[in-house]
Enzyme design. Structure first.
Site, short mmCIF file in Angstrom:
data_model
loop_
_atom_site.label_atom_id
_atom_site.label_comp_id
_atom_site.label_asym_id
_atom_site.label_seq_id
_atom_site.Cartn_x
_atom_site.Cartn_y
_atom_site.Cartn_z
N CYS A 1 0.86 -1.19 0.00
CA CYS A 1 0.00 0.00 0.00
C CYS A 1 0.89 1.24 0.00
CB CYS A 1 -0.90 0.03 1.23
SG CYS A 1 -1.79 -1.49 1.57
N HIS B 1 0.79 4.87 -1.75
CA HIS B 1 0.24 5.89 -0.85
C HIS B 1 1.30 6.50 0.07
CE1 HIS B 1 -3.97 5.09 -1.89
NE2 HIS B 1 -3.71 3.80 -1.80
N CYS C 1 -34.69 0.78 13.77
CA CYS C 1 -33.48 1.34 14.37
C CYS C 1 -33.84 2.64 15.11
CB CYS C 1 -32.44 1.67 13.30
SG CYS C 1 -32.13 0.38 12.08
N CYS D 1 -27.62 -6.25 15.97
CA CYS D 1 -28.89 -5.59 16.24
C CYS D 1 -30.03 -6.36 15.58
CB CYS D 1 -28.89 -4.15 15.73
SG CYS D 1 -28.39 -2.94 16.97
#
Lengths: 149, 252
Positions: free
Chosen positions: B67, B71, B168, B213
């Site tokens: 990377c 970068h 939610c 959830c």
């Protein structure tokens, strides 16, 4: 062979949560008629109410359960429910509380239709069976203000 | 008398600070967990960040490039990037989340096998990248091409779901600050992902949180990396715009 199938049919028919809910009638904000012919058992009802994986009640409600830690505070206390509401009014709130308040967070305990995105293993099943709901109602009716402690 | 004057001053000053009622999940935690997050030596999420840093610098795939080869120094080049994701991806002409972008880089530019969603490698790289935006405000891109997906996320957020039949919004807007059993309900601002959750005993993604959830609501989960998941994340990031990132957060 047929005997085995017959036995299976009996087993299936006894698994009430896997069945289509029995019809009921809402009148004057209540379901007066019990969902089953067997009278609710308040002791069994209490056990369902405090069992968090089953009744789920104490996740949102608190109540007269001194032995239970960490009761929720998202909904009214169950103390005195039997003094505030009639049996039929409690039944309607258990079966489908959105009929009383369309914005309620109370889950519908006896409903299989009109729900979205239900997980595969819960599809077509009610949260509690008709008899379990009658047991819970029998217990909640017994929660009078003067017997709360 | 002095005390009274002091109270009057507080009474006047408080409303000025009360304008933004939004809070990070951090503010709902006990002091012990907050201290664990704040101390990099105690924060278990930092192990993934360090692992991500090593992966960032290691050559991978047929390109034999890291990377860093493109970068360079992440502390400079990648700073603020996580605060802007999900973003619109020109190649696929669709919104893409940060983990999706890393998968794309891995496969298309480095010629490496696609890291698995929720897998250790991708979580480590994502937390290293997101960590470079710690303490920066969430800044969703003003890109009109994201609007329709974001609107889908908003709709999903307020749709009742599952056997328990709530949305939610009913928990995280209407009942935030209340308690579900013992657990305080936070406002659902995705400020610290990937984060270390003590309940998981692991670092996990926002999409894992969605699954948690939804399975609690007895609803069909949203698949990681799916359009729905990205839509919901887009909406939540917009809703949390301006709140500072904390990656790697610690949560109970």
């Amino acid at each position: 062979m047929w005997r085995v199938l017959g036995l299976l049919a009996v087993l299936v028919s006894f698994d009430a949560t896997a069945q289509t809910p029995v019809p009921y009638r809402i009148e004057n904000g209540a379901i007066a008629q019990p969902l089953t012919g067997v009278k609710g058992d308040p002791a069994k009802g209490r056990a369902i109410v405090v069992e968090r994986q089953k009744g789920l009640c104490l996740l949102c409600h608190s109540g007269p359960f001194p032995e239970e830690r960490f009761q929720g505070d998202l909904a009214p206390s169950l103390v005195g429910t039997g003094s505030r509401l009639s049996e039929g009014e409690i039944r309607l709130r258990m079966v489908d509380s959105t009929k009383v308040n369309e914005k309620t967070i109370m889950p519908p305990y006896y409903k299989t239709e009109g729900l979205e995105r239900v997980a595969a293993n819960y599809k077509g099943k009610t949260l509690l069976s008709a008899q379990e709901i009658e047991d819970v109602i029998a217990f909640l009716v017994s929660l009078k203000d003067d017997t709360q402690k | 008398m002095n005390r009274l004057a002091y109270l009057v001053v507080i009474g006047i000053a408080l409303p000025a600070f009360a304008q933004d009622a939004r809070k990070s999940g951090f503010d709902f935690m006990g002091p012990d967990t907050q201290a664990m997050q704040k101390d990099d030596l105690a924060n278990p999420g930092m192990l993934s960040v360090l692992e991500g840093e090593a992966l960032w610098k290691a050559n991978a795939g047929t390109s034999q490039k890291s990377c860093a080869s493109c970068h360079d120094d992440a502390t400079q080049s990648i700073k603020g990037v996580a605060a802007r994701y999900p973003a619109f991806d020109e190649t696929t002409q669709a919104p893409l989340d940060l983990a999706g972008r890393i998968i794309q880089c891995r496969t298309e530019r480095q010629g490496a096998p696609a890291p698995q969603r929720e897998g250790r490698e991708l979580l480590a790289l994502t937390s290293y990248v997101a960590h470079q935006s710690r303490d920066l405000p969430i800044a969703p891109p003003k890109d009109a091409r994201l609007a329709s997906t974001r609107a889908q996320g908003a709709a999903l957020y307020s749709t009742r779901m599952g056997q328990l039949n709530f949305s939610c919004a009913q928990c995280h807007d209407d009942n935030a600050g209340g308690h579900l059993g013992a657990a305080p309900i936070p406002q659902a601002h995705p400020t610290g992902y990937p984060l270390y959750r003590l309940e998981w005993q692991a670092l996990g993604s926002l999409q894992r949180r969605f699954r948690n959830c939804l399975s609690g609501m007895r609803a069909e989960p949203i698949a990681a990396g799916s359009k729905e998941a990205i839509a919901l994340e887009l909406f939540l990031m917009e809703r949390a715009a301006g709140i500072h990132l904390e990656t790697p957060a610690v949560r109970p």
